[in-house]
Design a protein around this motif. Structure first.
Motif: not given
Length: 219
Positions: A24-33
């Motif tokens: 999901s975008k939420a997971y990706w955003t939270a773990h982008r770093a």
């Protein structure tokens, strides 16, 4: 082989394990770093190590093209890169893999492939290349194969199994070992890619050019 590449940390594998569960975008955003620092940066460093021998690397975008797919998951669950002189490198939650060969041959390439395979001597050379891969614990994958011989080839044609292929590639998936988390991973990748050369040299000579890599597992 040495440079800034120091292997992939466990966090890289964990990142993809989590993405498989929550694409999901939420997971990706939270773990982008984590992706940028623990997945992408090591791949960039590895490609810099490989470049003198294998050519400039090109990393695939992490986003899936969902326009014509029933699977609308937005993110690939692996990072993959093609090498300019032939080869493919992939990292996913299950570890590292390399590939090299002819993927999605053009009509002209496929015609040349079939003509070469049907020649008994040249087809024998391909069989020998495949046997050499097996001796190095590298498999051969075919993603699309005809159920019958292609048009124009009769029941007496040589190398009938190979004739039915529409693609062919070497593929080696490494088990997760401690070396994955160290600079030694670059040596394992380079050694495996060198071992694919009997196949890629045959393809270069008789098909025309390399189509590096494979679409397997998240390309």
């Amino acid at each position: 082989m040495s440079s800034g590449f120091a292997g992939w940390p466990q966090a890289a594998l964990d990142f993809y394990a989590g993405l498989e569960v929550d694409n999901s975008k939420a997971y990706w955003t939270a773990h982008r770093a984590v992706y940028d620092e623990q997945v992408l940066a090591p791949m960039q460093a590895l490609l810099a190590d490989l470049e003198p021998e294998f050519g400039e690397g090109r990393i695939f975008r992490p986003y899936r093209d969902v326009r014509f797919s029933s699977d609308k998951s937005p993110y690939k669950t692996a990072i993959g890169a093609m090498l300019g002189k032939g080869g493919y490198v992939r990292l996913a939650s299950d570890g590292l893999a390399i590939g090299a060969g002819a993927h999605m041959m053009t009509t002209e390439q496929l015609a040349r492939y079939r003509a070469a395979v049907a020649d008994p001597a040249i087809g024998d050379d391909l069989e020998s290349a495949i046997a050499d891969l097996a001796a190095h614990d590298i498999g051969v994958v075919v993603e699309e194969q005809l159920k019958t011989l292609p048009r124009g080839f009769g029941p007496d044609a040589a190398h009938q199994e190979l004739l039915r292929n529409k693609d062919i590639a070497a593929w080696k998936a490494f088990p997760i070992e401690p070396w994955l988390h160290s600079a030694d991973a670059a040596d394992h990748v380079a050694e495996a890619l060198r071992a694919t050369r009997p196949l890629t040299d045959w393809l270069a000579a008789h098909v025309g050019g390399h189509e590096p890599g494979s679409s397997r597992k998240g390309r």
